[in-house]
Design an enzyme around this catalytic site. Structure first.
Site, PDB file in Angstrom:
ATOM      1  N   LYS A  53       3.399   5.647  -1.196  1.00  0.00           N
ATOM      2  CA  LYS A  53       3.256   5.065  -2.539  1.00  0.00           C
ATOM      3  C   LYS A  53       4.055   3.761  -2.669  1.00  0.00           C
ATOM      4  O   LYS A  53       3.559   2.778  -3.219  1.00  0.00           O
ATOM      5  CB  LYS A  53       3.688   6.100  -3.596  1.00  0.00           C
ATOM      6  N   GLN A  97       7.519  13.414  -7.932  1.00  0.00           N
ATOM      7  CA  GLN A  97       6.794  13.952  -6.785  1.00  0.00           C
ATOM      8  C   GLN A  97       6.811  15.482  -6.820  1.00  0.00           C
ATOM      9  O   GLN A  97       7.867  16.087  -6.958  1.00  0.00           O
ATOM     10  CB  GLN A  97       7.428  13.427  -5.485  1.00  0.00           C
ATOM     11  N   ASP A 120       0.501   9.891 -13.184  1.00  0.00           N
ATOM     12  CA  ASP A 120      -0.085  11.011 -12.435  1.00  0.00           C
ATOM     13  C   ASP A 120      -1.123  11.751 -13.289  1.00  0.00           C
ATOM     14  O   ASP A 120      -1.916  12.538 -12.765  1.00  0.00           O
ATOM     15  CB  ASP A 120       1.013  12.005 -12.001  1.00  0.00           C
TER      16      ASP A 120
END
Ligand code: BQF
Length: 292
Positions: A53, A97, A120
């Site tokens: 990322k 994460q 997300d």
């Protein structure tokens, strides 16, 4: 039928090239998109994903930060970090994460992220927006799957999409997105999972089969019909002493067998994975754009 391989890496690269221009536009207007990632603990796969990322941000000129927190960190410490980013106007996207350690309540953490920075798309507000088809952030892997289908010219309208797996991250949102009454969706959707006595009854009926179960090569050729489009979301590390790292990556689909019957199939690696990263960048750029 010998399947056409859907080159997710190439499609991702193409989209990222297009997105570079959007970043430049924003920078000209004085806004540099910025993503901040929180990584709790040292899970080896998570470290790879977070690195992917950060590198993708660098390539596109998106600012980013990676914030490593020890495995032992309390939920409060993580929430404090999120609060800092929620308040910081320079930060457009916040990503925690997953998975989180067992002592941290994942729901509490995801709920704490400002929905307008939730790139997300896991905050319940964004889940709700997705379900009722209002503008918000779509989860990256499901959105990436939709883009793969669109960019490969695969019709979804009226097609029977069978999804194997019901996770909040892949199965459920893929179902919701492909159900929407609009271009690039409008499918008839079935979600099948481990409680089904015989999954193959469903998988054999799929025009488009999306597999996200996390079990190496569990979908075999006998479970699909001739001409099916197969999207393999699995990324499994399988021990392999002939490899430098001691493992190789496999999907949830037996690629060799199923590709003889399928019309299209995604490989692992190089299929859905690169699209996940691409849609994260898309959301981050969109989050930045919405601030002006
Ligand atoms: C590729 C992920 C399971 C659980 C949590 C490119 C990625 C993977 C593969 C990647 C994933 C999977 C990510 C490839 C991010 C996708 O070339 O095939 C990129 O970095 N992903 C994640 O952040 O969390 C996960 C899978």
């Amino acid at each position: 039928m010998a399947a056409t391989i859907i080159d997710g890496k190439a499609i991702a690269q193409q989209m990222q090239n297009e997105m570079k221009a959007e970043v430049e536009e924003l920078v000209k207007k004085g806004v540099t998109p910025r993503l901040d990632v929180i990584l709790v603990g040292e899970d080896p796969a998570s470290q790879v994903y977070v690195r992917n990322k950060g590198r993708a941000c660098d390539r596109l000129g998106v600012a980013s930060g990676t914030h490593r927190v020890p495995e032992s960190a309390s939920e409060e410490e993580i929430l404090r970090l999120i609060e800092e980013f929620n308040k910081d106007p320079k930060v457009h996207g916040i990503l925690v994460q997953l998975p989180l350690p067992d002592h941290v309540n994942e729901g509490a953490v995801l709920n704490f992220i400002n929905p307008d920075k939730d790139v997300d798309g896991f905050h319940p507000v964004n889940v709700g927006r997705m379900v009722v088809n209002e503008p918000g952030f779509l989860p990256c892997t499901p959105h990436g799957i939709q883009m793969l289908l669109i960019r490969s010219g695969i019709e979804t309208k009226g097609k029977h999409v069978v999804i194997v797996g019901r996770s909040n991250i892949v199965g459920k949102p893929v179902a919701n997105i492909l159900l929407q009454k609009k271009d690039g969706a409008n499918a008839v959707v079935t979600v099948v999972h481990t409680a089904a006595p015989d999954m193959s009854v469903f998988t054999r009926q799929a025009d488009i089969l999306v597999v996200a179960v996390g079990r190496s090569e569990m979908i075999t050729a006998d479970m699909v019909k001739e001409g099916v489009v197969v999207i393999d979301v699995g990324i499994n590390r399988v021990e392999d002493s002939s490899k430098e790292k001691g493992y190789r990556l496999t999907g949830d689909v037996d690629f060799a067998g199923v590709s003889e019957k399928a019309s299209y199939i995604t490989p692992v690696p190089g299929g859905v994975g690169p699209m996940t990263i691409t849609m994260l960048l898309h959301n981050t750029i969109e989050a930045a754009r919405r601030t002006i």
